[in-house]
Structure formats: structure tokens, C-alpha cells
Design a protein around this motif. Structure first.
Motif, PDB file in Angstrom:
ATOM      1  N   VAL A  69      42.591  44.673  38.395  1.00 43.63           N
ATOM      2  CA  VAL A  69      41.697  44.580  39.553  1.00 43.63           C
ATOM      3  C   VAL A  69      40.554  45.543  39.317  1.00 43.63           C
ATOM      4  CG1 VAL A  69      41.474  44.758  42.046  1.00 43.63           C
ATOM      5  CG2 VAL A  69      43.648  44.039  41.057  1.00 43.63           C
TER       6      VAL A  69
ATOM      7  N   THR B 280      39.213  40.063  40.242  1.00 38.46           N
ATOM      8  CA  THR B 280      40.660  40.203  40.115  1.00 38.46           C
ATOM      9  C   THR B 280      41.116  39.270  39.001  1.00 38.46           C
ATOM     10  OG1 THR B 280      40.971  40.751  42.448  1.00 38.46           O
ATOM     11  CG2 THR B 280      42.881  39.895  41.267  1.00 38.46           C
TER      12      THR B 280
ATOM     13  N   ASN C  65      36.093  39.001  43.780  1.00 33.87           N
ATOM     14  CA  ASN C  65      36.786  39.670  44.880  1.00 33.87           C
ATOM     15  C   ASN C  65      36.378  39.130  46.243  1.00 33.87           C
ATOM     16  OD1 ASN C  65      38.358  41.342  43.289  1.00 33.87           O
ATOM     17  ND2 ASN C  65      36.829  42.971  43.232  1.00 33.87           N
TER      18      ASN C  65
END
Length: 386
Positions: free
Chosen positions: A231, A236, A250
Motif C-alpha cells: 500500500v 494499493t 486509492n
């Protein structure tokens, strides 16, 4: 000994106090002693490098690599400065150092600002080191995740550097108003041209503080299902069960429904099976429940459930619901396979048929309509004659 002009003596006097002057007159008045002292000073340089290396090793063991590198550089710089000053004393040229300092410092106010600037830079460096070490200690206690520690590194470093930079700019008399106005204009332009990137960055900070999942969790975002491998501020990274690596922005993560299968300690697995319309449903449900009750791949509590869900074209659908612990895709697939095999074996023993899709074709009693051939008169086409 050669007599120096008065102006030269005035230049060199602050850097050559009386003890140094007497040392020069006693020991460095001849050319031979000056050469010997020069060779001795050159020989001290490798020794200084060895001392710096020793300091770096000891500081690295206690405080880390970066502080060790800084300490060795400071020690080596001090050795070089001392060696240069000693060389100027040996050869009676300390006035050159004074002249160089006068050129560099110009006046006391400028020298003070230079010293304060160096102090601010060193303080900022030490503050960054202290904050980063504190973040490392928090990460070791599992108070924050690896992603959070990396983001905290960047945020705190930027804040400390920005604060130190503001102090230095104010110290050197640079007007910050124009800088802030220019920064505001640049920010507005960037915000208009990189809306998606900024949205992803803001979403990254939201994920940082809300922590809906961790690295290693099994999640599903829209049609992407897999294990979180990394992340960052902007994306991600998910490794799907088809061994594909998917980068999800994200902002899409925060704006889409998110399922975290790893958040709970159990997961329900549903397996459907069809039975014929003439089958005793209560008996079929009992057979399915008994078949899966003792499987090792599923949990004993909650107990397996078998419910009738719908009428299909050729069968009544029964849904077998079982639970697994510590959910992973492998455990889910193993449980699903074990349940299907157990149901098939149980149905074979009990003579319960799993029907295939069927279509029934029936002939009509009424004649319907028939198609007959048209006559030549109806088509207006007769036999051709000569």
C-alpha cells in the motif's frame, strides 16, 4: 628569519597568537625542520582516516548507519582543518587563512548567520533522525503498520525540512510572501491538472488512518479479489489468485465497496446442489447435513445448514452452508471440494438423483397449417409455346 610587512602581521595575528609565534621562532625557523614537519603532517592524514573509520564503526553499532557516516565525516573534516592550520603555522603563512576567512565571512553579522544556518541544518538533521527512530520503535511494537511508518517518514521529514527552510529563508532576509503566493498559484495549477493523482493521494492518507485492511489481508474491491501485497500513497497492490498483480488507485479503493475476508476469524462457504421435483426435500436436506457434518475442512460451530433456495427449470436448489476458520482462499477451495465430494457420495448411497437440465418435446393434436405447392395459374407462369 624573514620579516613580514606590518599589514601581513596584522592579518595573521588573530590566527597566530604569541605561543604559536614562539613555536615558529624556536622550531620552524629553518627549511629542514619545515620539510620534516610537513612530512609528519602528511603522515598524520592516514591516521586521521583510521580514527574516523573507528568512530564510524562505534557510532553505527549504537546509533545507526546514517549518524555514523555523519560522525566520521565530521572527524575527518576536523583532522583536515587541523592539518591545514598546522601546515600554515609551519610555513609561516597563517595570514593566508585569515585572508580566506575574511573573503568568506566578510563581516561578523554574516559569520553569525552562517553559524546559525549551520546550527539549524544540524538541528533539523538530528530531529529527522530522532523522529525516524521513534517511528521505527512504534513499528516494532505493532502500533503502526509498515505502510503507516513509511508515510510517517515522508510526512515528518517534509515538515521538518520545510520548517527549517522557512527559518533559513527568514534569516537571510528572503521575503516569504512572494514565495507563498507563487506556491499557491502552482498548487492551484497542479490541483487542476492532476485531480486524479491528488484524489488518490488524499485517499492514501484516509487509508493510513482508517486502516480497513493490512498487508497480507484477503480483500475484494469491485471485481478484483486477492491478497494485499503493498500500500503506497497513491495505489494499493493486490496479487490475485490467478497470480496477477493489480494496481488499484486509492481513490477507487475508498469509493468502492470493500470486502475484507481476513478481518473475521471465520467465513461461510455456500455450495448449491439440485434435486428432482419428486424428491423428498426433508430427507435430502438431512442427507446433505449428515454428509458434511464430520468433515475436517469445516468448523463444527456454527453447525452446517441446508436450506432450499429456489425453483430451477429442472430441479429444486438446495444450498449447503458451512463455515471455515482463519479464512484463506486455499481453505475455502478445500472446504468447497470436500463438501461437493461428500454430497455426491451421500446421494449415490441414498439413491438421490441430481437431475440434468431437461426439455420435453410434445406433438400437437391439431393439424395446424400446411404448405402446398402453387399451381402454374396461381403463379401466372404457363408452358411456353412456339
Amino acid at each position: 628569519m624573514v620579516r613580514l610587512p606590518s599589514i601581513v602581521l596584522s592579518l595573521q595575528s588573530p590566527l597566530r597568537p604569541d605561543p604559536i609565534l614562539r613555536l615558529q621562532e624556536l622550531y620552524f625557523s629553518s627549511f629542514e625542520t619545515q620539510v620534516f614537519a610537513t612530512l609528519f603532517l602528511i603522515a598524520l592524514l592516514p591516521l586521521g582516516a583510521e580514527v574516523a573509520s573507528h568512530v564510524r564503526t562505534r557510532v553505527r553499532r549504537r546509533y545507526g548507519r546514517q549518524l555514523a557516516e555523519a560522525s566520521s565525516v565530521l572527524v575527518l573534516a576536523a583532522v583536515v582543518v587541523a592539518d591545514v592550520y598546522a601546515f600554515s603555522v609551519v610555513w609561516h603563512v597563517t595570514y593566508m587563512l585569515r585572508y580566506t576567512l575574511d573573503v568568506m565571512l566578510i563581516d561578523r553579522w554574516l559569520a553569525a548567520r552562517q553559524l546559525v544556518s549551520a546550527a539549524v541544518a544540524v538541528t533539523a538533521y538530528l530531529a529527522i533522525r530522532f523522529v525516524n527512530r521513534s517511528i521505527d520503535k512504534l513499528a516494532q511494537t505493532d502500533a503502526i503498520t509498515k505502510h503507516q511508518s513509511e508515510v510517517a517518514y515522508h510526512v515528518t521529514d517534509i515538515c521538518i525540512v520545510g520548517f527549517a527552510g522557512t527559518i533559513l529563508l527568514s534569516l537571510w532576509g528572503i521575503d516569504l510572501t512572494n514565495i507563498f503566493i507563487g506556491a499557491g498559484a502552482i498548487t492551484a495549477v497542479v490541483a487542476l491538472t492532476a485531480r486524479e493523482t491528488l484524489a488518490a493521494m488524499l485517499a492514501g492518507f484516509i487509508l493510513l488512518f482508517s486502516r480497513p485492511f493490512y498487508v497480507g489481508d484477503w480483500i475484494a474491491i469491485d471485481e478484483t479479489t486477492g491478497i494485499v501485497t503493498d500500500v503506497t500513497i497513491f495505489t494499493t497492490k493486490i496479487q490475485t489468485f490467478g497470480d496477477r498483480h493489480v494496481l488499484v488507485p486509492n481513490d477507487q479503493v475508498t469509493s468502492s465497496p470493500l470486502i475484507n475476508y481476513s478481518r473475521n476469524d471465520q467465513l461461510r462457504v455456500d455450495v448449491e446442489v439440485g434435486v428432482g421435483y419428486d424428491t423428498d426435500l426433508e430427507h435430502a436436506r438431512a442427507v446433505v447435513a449428515d454428509a458434511v457434518a464430520d468433515l475436517e475442512e469445516i468448523k463444527n460451530a456454527p453447525n452446517p445448514q441446508v436450506v432450499a433456495t429456489r425453483f430451477d427449470d429442472s430441479a429444486i436448489t438446495l444450498e449447503c452452508r458451512v463455515w471455515i476458520g482463519d479464512p484463506t482462499m486455499r481453505r475455502k477451495l478445500d472446504a468447497q471440494t470436500a463438501v461437493i465430494e461428500a454430497i455426491v457420495d451421500a446421494f449415490d448411497r441414498e439413491g438421490i438423483e441430481i437431475p440434468y437440465p431437461q426439455r420435453v418435446h410434445a406433438a400437437r393434436d391439431d393439424p395446424g397449417f400446411r404448405v402446398r405447392s402453387a399451381t402454374p395459374e396461381e403463379t401466372e407462369l404457363g408452358t411456353a409455346t412456339d
